[in-house]
Each structure stands twice: as C-alpha cells, then as structure tokens.
Design an enzyme around this catalytic site. Structure first.
Site, PDB file in Angstrom:
ATOM      1  N   LYS A 198       0.927  -1.152   0.054  1.00  0.00           N
ATOM      2  CA  LYS A 198       0.023   0.053   0.079  1.00  0.00           C
ATOM      3  C   LYS A 198       0.856   1.260  -0.136  1.00  0.00           C
ATOM      4  O   LYS A 198       1.687   1.432   0.843  1.00  0.00           O
ATOM      5  CB  LYS A 198      -1.063  -0.001   1.132  1.00  0.00           C
ATOM      6  CG  LYS A 198      -1.722   1.159   1.470  1.00  0.00           C
ATOM      7  CD  LYS A 198      -2.668   1.280   2.275  1.00  0.00           C
ATOM      8  CE  LYS A 198      -3.471   2.467   2.619  1.00  0.00           C
ATOM      9  NZ  LYS A 198      -4.415   2.535   3.705  1.00  0.00           N
ATOM     10  N   ARG A 208     -10.742  10.136   1.966  1.00  0.00           N
ATOM     11  CA  ARG A 208     -10.549  10.624   3.206  1.00  0.00           C
ATOM     12  C   ARG A 208     -11.657  11.462   3.445  1.00  0.00           C
ATOM     13  O   ARG A 208     -11.962  11.771   4.643  1.00  0.00           O
ATOM     14  CB  ARG A 208      -9.163  11.358   3.553  1.00  0.00           C
ATOM     15  CG  ARG A 208      -8.120  10.399   3.116  1.00  0.00           C
ATOM     16  CD  ARG A 208      -6.781  10.820   3.423  1.00  0.00           C
ATOM     17  NE  ARG A 208      -5.919   9.640   3.350  1.00  0.00           N
ATOM     18  CZ  ARG A 208      -4.412   9.929   2.903  1.00  0.00           C
ATOM     19  NH1 ARG A 208      -3.977  10.927   2.878  1.00  0.00           N
ATOM     20  NH2 ARG A 208      -3.677   8.872   2.672  1.00  0.00           N
ATOM     21  N   LYS A 251      -2.204  -1.484  -3.889  1.00  0.00           N
ATOM     22  CA  LYS A 251      -3.017  -0.118  -3.956  1.00  0.00           C
ATOM     23  C   LYS A 251      -2.369   0.985  -3.900  1.00  0.00           C
ATOM     24  O   LYS A 251      -1.336   1.044  -3.227  1.00  0.00           O
ATOM     25  CB  LYS A 251      -4.011  -0.463  -2.371  1.00  0.00           C
ATOM     26  CG  LYS A 251      -4.699   0.992  -2.068  1.00  0.00           C
ATOM     27  CD  LYS A 251      -5.439   0.677  -0.676  1.00  0.00           C
ATOM     28  CE  LYS A 251      -6.057   1.958  -0.502  1.00  0.00           C
ATOM     29  NZ  LYS A 251      -6.552   2.041   0.930  1.00  0.00           N
TER      30      LYS A 251
HETATM   31  C1  PBG Z   1      -7.524   3.390   5.896  1.00  0.00           C
HETATM   32  C2  PBG Z   1      -7.708   3.289   4.077  1.00  0.00           C
HETATM   33  C3  PBG Z   1      -7.452   4.109   3.207  1.00  0.00           C
HETATM   34  C4  PBG Z   1      -8.122   3.489   1.890  1.00  0.00           C
HETATM   35  C5  PBG Z   1      -8.561   2.416   2.215  1.00  0.00           C
HETATM   36  N1  PBG Z   1      -8.262   2.155   3.623  1.00  0.00           N
HETATM   37  C6  PBG Z   1      -7.080   5.658   3.152  1.00  0.00           C
HETATM   38  C7  PBG Z   1      -5.660   5.995   3.767  1.00  0.00           C
HETATM   39  O1  PBG Z   1      -4.698   5.153   3.715  1.00  0.00           O
HETATM   40  O2  PBG Z   1      -5.591   7.220   4.136  1.00  0.00           O
HETATM   41  C8  PBG Z   1      -8.111   4.218   0.535  1.00  0.00           C
HETATM   42  C9  PBG Z   1      -9.159   3.953  -0.198  1.00  0.00           C
HETATM   43  C10 PBG Z   1      -9.430   4.843  -1.352  1.00  0.00           C
HETATM   44  O3  PBG Z   1      -8.950   5.897  -1.646  1.00  0.00           O
HETATM   45  O4  PBG Z   1     -10.268   4.641  -2.017  1.00  0.00           O
HETATM   46  N2  PBG Z   1      -6.156   3.246   5.850  1.00  0.00           N
END
Ligand code: PBG
Length: 327
Positions: A198, A208, A251
């Site tokens: 990630k 967010r 991701k």
């Molecule tokens: C939580 C999380 C995030 C996403 C999924 N789980 C946001 C982040 O890391 O700030 C992002 C998903 C998206 O942008 O569709 N940690």
C-alpha cells in the site's frame, strides 16, 4: 520467438470478426471478480452523498443492506466494509467496540444476506481523533503498541461474522498479530487479505472525505510506501505472506500495474487490485465533462489490472460494471 514474419504472418487475421476476437481474448472481466466498498455510519435511512465521489454515500446499516442486496442480486460476491464512528478518540475505541459500526453492520449483513461475503477493513484512522493509522506519541506513529489494537479490531470483526479481514494500516508485523489473535479466538478459518503493498498515495484524497479520516497533522509516509519503490513492495508482500496472509492486495491499482504484475508472478497468491477513490473520481469527472466514455474507460482500466495479474478487483464502480457485463 521465431516468427516467420510478414506476409506469411498477419496478426490482423485474428481480428477480423467480433467472434474471432472473443475467441482469442487472453483476459476477461467477470462479475465474480468484483468487490464493492461501502461506508457505514450510524442512523436510519441515511444515505449521505459525498462531494468528492459521485455515486458514493455514507450509509446507515439498513441502507447498507439495501445496497448490498442490489450488489448481491447482480452477482457481486463481496463487499468491503468501512466504518465512520460517532466518536473518535486517541485509542480508536470504536474500531474494536463489540457494537462498533462495522461490527453492527456486519452482523446485520450476515443475517440478511448470508451468502454475500463481508470483507472488513482493519484500520484505526477512521476511529482516531488525529486520523493516523496507529497510536501517536509525541508526533510519531508507534508500531508495536498499535498491533494489539489492530488484532483486537480484526478479531471483533470476525466474531461479528466478517468472512475476510483486510488490514490496511501498514504497521510492521500486523498480519502475524492478527493471525495469532484470530487463532486464539478459535477463528482459524477466517482468511486475511492484507493490503500488502500500500503506497502513500495522493489518489486516496476523496476517500478521506468519505471516511472522514484525513490525518490532522503530517502525512502517512512513515508507514505507507514510497511510490518510487518496487523491490520494497515485493519484500512487503513476502513478509505478509510469511506472517500468514491468505490473499494480498496492491493499492492503488492503475498507477501500480507493474507491482501487481510482479506480485502475482512471484507469489501466485490470490491478488487483489484496489482501484482507489482518486482513480474513480478522475474517470467520473472526465466522463461528466464528456471528455471520455465512462463505460469504455472503466472497463479498459479494470481489464488492464486483470492483464497485470489481479484476480480480485475492488472498485467503487462494481455495480455499474456488473450491469455493463450483464447487458
Ligand atoms: C485506511 C484506508 C485508506 C484507503 C483504504 N483504507 C485511506 C488511507 O490510507 O488514507 C483508501 C481507499 C481509497 O482511496 O479508495 N487506512
């Protein structure tokens, strides 16, 4: 490859009709590959639109069931559940509360739609007053003390009926901690889908806003990965696999196709690609302006993820894609 060459070889021969093109297609999109993300918050009949993401809503549990039923009827096998708690604090209590929003919604979903898979996002950022994915001390995000909270979160979700838990926090060692806690609780058959690679990405911006989880100071670069790194992504995935991840995720998706490709080739595990909020928003915005064909661009992007090696596609467009695939 030793091709005889033109004019004996003519690649266009296999492109002469729709049926022939279909016969030789190397990759396909299928409804069974889709996962729909959903955002739960408390209330009744609540369906709150979010500015940054057309078509995405914060929904109360009853509305989540309605949406999930529609997805299930279309043949979508799974939803990915996020929660927005009523109250945030410094230890993310809402993340592992027995009756937390994700736990409640999961119970309801499993009662109403037992054959729909419920995947729960395991993270603390939505539940922390500072919006970071771990415990904060003197401006730093602490790794090891955070593991306990993540493990508790995952176990409480699995106890509520979650079919798969998906840690997205990027703390070191979290898969091991979660596996141990699940096993301890007798939940030996609950798989872990880890957000293994990630990246600290600007493509999470709209999410967010939906999840109300933007960090109140700093950024996530001390735990999420640097976009410059591919070899490190392989190490991250290797560690998660070693710690017991049953499936892995890359991701964002479209800007990281090289990572998807390498991860699938190296590990051969079920691999998910998460087409994140910013990817979705870009297509929606361009389509709304008449600049691109929404359906064609969405399908082409997802096909690219499949070609790269993704087995599972997590996308906010899952319902539309399912309808397109049926028509
Ligand atoms: C939580 C999380 C995030 C996403 C999924 N789980 C946001 C982040 O890391 O700030 C992002 C998903 C998206 O942008 O569709 N940690």
């Amino acid at each position: 490859m030793n091709l005889p060459g033109f004019p004996v070889v003519r690649p266009r021969r296999l492109r002469t009709s729709p049926a022939l093109r279909r016969l030789v297609a190397e990759t396909s999109l299928n409804i069974s590959q889709l996962v729909l993300p959903l955002f739960a918050r408390s209330g009744k009949k609540l369906r709150r639109p979010v500015n940054a993401m057309p078509g995405v809503f914060q929904m109360s549990p009853d509305e989540i069931v309605r949406e999930a039923t529609a997805a299930h009827d279309l043949g979508i096998p799974a939803v990915l559940l996020f929660g927005i708690p009523d109250k945030k604090d410094a230890k993310a209590s809402g993340a592992y509360a027995r009756n937390g929003i994700v736990q409640q919604t999961t119970r309801l979903l499993k009662k109403e739609l037992p054959s729909l898979l419920v995947i729960t996002d395991v993270c603390l950022c939505e539940y922390m007053e500072h919006g970071h994915c771990g415990i904060v001390h003197q401006g730093r995000i602490l790794n090891d003390p955070t593991l306990k909270l993540l493990a508790r979160t995952a176990a409480s979700q699995a106890e509520a009926g979650a079919d798969i838990v998906a840690p997205s926090d990027m703390m070191d060692g979290r898969v091991r901690a979660i596996r141990a806690e699940l096993d301890n609780a007798g939940l030996i058959d609950t798989p872990i889908m880890s957000y293994a690679a990630k990246f600290a990405s600007a493509f999470y911006g709209p999410f967010r806003e939906v999840a109300e989880s933007a960090p109140s100071f700093g950024d996530r670069r001390s735990y999420q990965m640097d976009a410059a790194n591919a070899n490190e992504a392989i190490r991250e995935v290797a560690l998660d696999v070693q710690e017991g991840a049953d499936m892995v995720m890359v991701k964002p998706a479209l800007a990281y196709l090289d990572i998807i490709c390498r991860v699938k080739q190296e590990f051969g595990l079920p691999t998910a690609a998460y087409a994140v909020s910013g990817e979705h928003a870009m297509i929606k915005a361009a389509a709304a302006n008449g600049w691109v064909d929404e359906r064609a661009v969405t399908m082409e992007s997802l096909l690219a993820m499949r070609r790269a090696g993704a087995d599972i596609l997590i996308t906010y467009a899952a319902m539309e894609v399912a309808r397109w695939l049926k028509s």
